[in-house]
Design an enzyme around this catalytic site. Structure first.
Site, PDB file in Angstrom:
ATOM      1  CG  HIS A 171      39.540  19.629  -8.151  1.00 41.76           C
ATOM      2  ND1 HIS A 171      38.225  19.942  -7.920  1.00 41.76           N
ATOM      3  CD2 HIS A 171      39.531  18.398  -8.719  1.00 41.76           C
ATOM      4  CE1 HIS A 171      37.456  18.937  -8.311  1.00 41.76           C
ATOM      5  NE2 HIS A 171      38.234  17.988  -8.781  1.00 41.76           N
ATOM      6  CE1 TYR A 258      40.736  12.105 -20.219  1.00 44.07           C
ATOM      7  CE2 TYR A 258      42.537  12.555 -18.706  1.00 44.07           C
ATOM      8  CZ  TYR A 258      41.192  12.582 -19.002  1.00 44.07           C
ATOM      9  OH  TYR A 258      40.307  13.089 -18.088  1.00 44.07           O
TER      10      TYR A 258
END
Length: 488
Positions: A171, A258
């Protein structure tokens, strides 16, 4: 319509209830059967009680069953939804705790980085067991909808090695779009049209249009910097927007782990995060949140059960993809969303074997992806770094090759920015030994890892992280919720 939906890991109570009520917002799905399965009989019975209350109050013919026998739940199922967290919070705590000893500070640790890679090692053997059962006992051609993280690794394994029709669902795109619509002053989320593409948790809004008018970088940067809340909560995300020229779907905390630039030094971490909520970069934030949520549910279960006795309101249907995909496949009402699938030409400048997240349309013919998308070069470069880690991690999980696992961790952007090769080798040994009960593919490697650890001279430290908060007690949570209600 009458068919069977199996939910694996149904003990994820709040999420299971959301998927259940979403699906029952579709009028044609009143007669479906939901088969819940989980390792925990206690959790199963709690969620079944809640869903039974929903069915009873709304006077539906919907059937709900619950069993710890996974194959029985999967038998004859047309759709299988996975919400599993292999190892639970116990293993997850080690995903955060052990890397901290080597200076690696994660907010979430469930996608890549040291924690996400080990999470994938635990999940992938189990995912392949699911796929085997699906092929053997589910309805022919059954579709596997994976919600579990690490999304790309799990989906990669299910498609390439499990040979099951699989789509990964998240989502992040919807949440990012809601933010953009808000800062641009859109009256409705439908006023915003966008193309978002990349890989899971690193998708990029490469085309934005508000009521048909194209939105450029400068306008979007100004809108975020003028927002009284997001300007503080999304500092790192806004910085990436300024440098890359496009907005990332992922939260401040997720995105920070990340990349190799924002979490490699403690003073840098505190500069870029916001502590107003766990998702904005707090050390181990999602672990704390998950622990508090579990404790709250177990203590306040009667309240959850009572609140289930309410009408299902289609106007409150969530933007989770699952119910919309099922509706499109079964009724041919077309649905547009963003899905995780094998690349195969969808994104021109990412590897073709990678799992990408990109726009697609669903109807009775299946999920049909838009192809030929080219990412901005910086976005592609960042995605490729993660894809290389994901590929090695999947292959390590399949083969049980601990050396390949160490190389995957070594090539992780944040790990590489913080740790030396010697530290990575020891850290992986320590994590594999600590989580051995969930890592059957590494059983033969554990004795040698223990031996190496007994002789190691690499120094570690007991470190809580740059921005750690304690798990709050039930009393503290209750007081906070009461204060929020009074403020409203």
């Amino acid at each position: 319509m009458s068919f069977k939906i199996a939910i694996i890991g149904a003990g994820s109570v709040g999420f299971t209830k959301k998927l259940f009520t979403d699906i029952l917002c579709v009028p044609e799905f009143r007669d479906v059967e939901f088969a819940l399965t989980d390792l925990s009989e206690r959790n199963l019975q709690m969620i079944k009680s809640i869903l039974d209350r929903v069915v009873e109050f709304n006077r539906l013919p919907t059937k709900v069953t619950a069993t710890t026998d996974r194959r029985a739940a999967l038998e004859g199922a047309r759709y299988i939804i996975s919400c599993v967290r292999v190892g639970g919070l116990e293993a997850y705590a080690d995903d955060i705790r052990i890397p901290l000893k080597y200076g690696i500070d994660q907010c979430v640790g469930d996608t890549i980085c040291a924690g996400g890679i080990l999470y994938g090692q635990r999940n992938i053997p189990v995912i392949l067991d699911f796929c085997k059962d699906i092929l053997e006992v589910a309805e022919p051609g059954a579709k596997f909808l994976n919600y579990a993280n690490p999304m790309a690794m799990n989906t990669w394994a299910a498609i390439e090695y499990g040979r099951v029709d699989t789509v990964g669902l998240c989502h992040g795109v919807q949440h990012g779009a809601d933010q953009i619509a808000e800062v641009l002053g859109a009256k409705s989320r439908t006023d915003l049209d966008y193309v978002c593409s990349g890989i899971n948790h690193q998708t990029w809004f490469i085309d934005l249009r508000l009521n048909g008018r194209k939105i450029g970088k400068d306008e979007l940067v100004a809108a975020f910097e003028a927002h009284p809340v997001y300007s503080q909560q999304e500092k790192l995300r806004i910085d990436v927007l300024k440098r890359f020229g496009v907005y990332s779907t992922e939260s401040n905390g997720h995105l920070s782990e990340y990349l190799p630039w924002y979490r490699k030094r403690p003073d840098e971490i505190t500069r870029w995060i916001d502590m107003s909520d766990w998702i904005h970069g707090e050390t181990g934030g999602y672990l704390r949140y998950s622990t508090e949520t579990r404790n709250w549910f177990e203590t306040e279960f009667p309240q959850f059960l009572e609140s289930a006795a309410r009408p299902i309101d289609p106007a409150k249907r969530s933007n989770e993809h699952a119910s919309h995909i099922l509706e499109a496949l079964e009724t041919n009402r077309v649905y547009r969303g963003h899905f995780n699938v094998k690349n195969n030409g969808i994104i021109t400048n990412l590897p073709q074997d990678a799992i990408v997240e990109s726009p697609g349309f669903v109807d009775r013919f299946g999920i049909n992806m838009a192809s030929g998308i080219t990412l901005p070069e910086a976005c592609a470069a960042t995605c490729i770094s993660s894809i290389n880690v994901q590929r090695m991690s999947v292959h390590a999980a399949i083969s049980g090759d601990i050396d390949l696992l160490k190389l995957a961790v070594l090539h992780d952007p944040l790990v590489g920015a913080v740790s030396t090769p010697e530290e990575v080798w020891q850290m992986v040994d320590e994590m594999v030994v600590a989580q051995a009960r969930w890592l059957p593919q590494y059983a033969d490697a554990v004795p040698a890892a223990k031996e190496r650890l007994s002789k190691s001279r690499i120094k570690t430290r007991e470190w809580a992280g740059a921005a750690r908060r304690d798990v709050r007690s039930i009393e503290e949570l209750r007081a906070e919720k009461t204060a929020l209600k009074q403020a409203v």
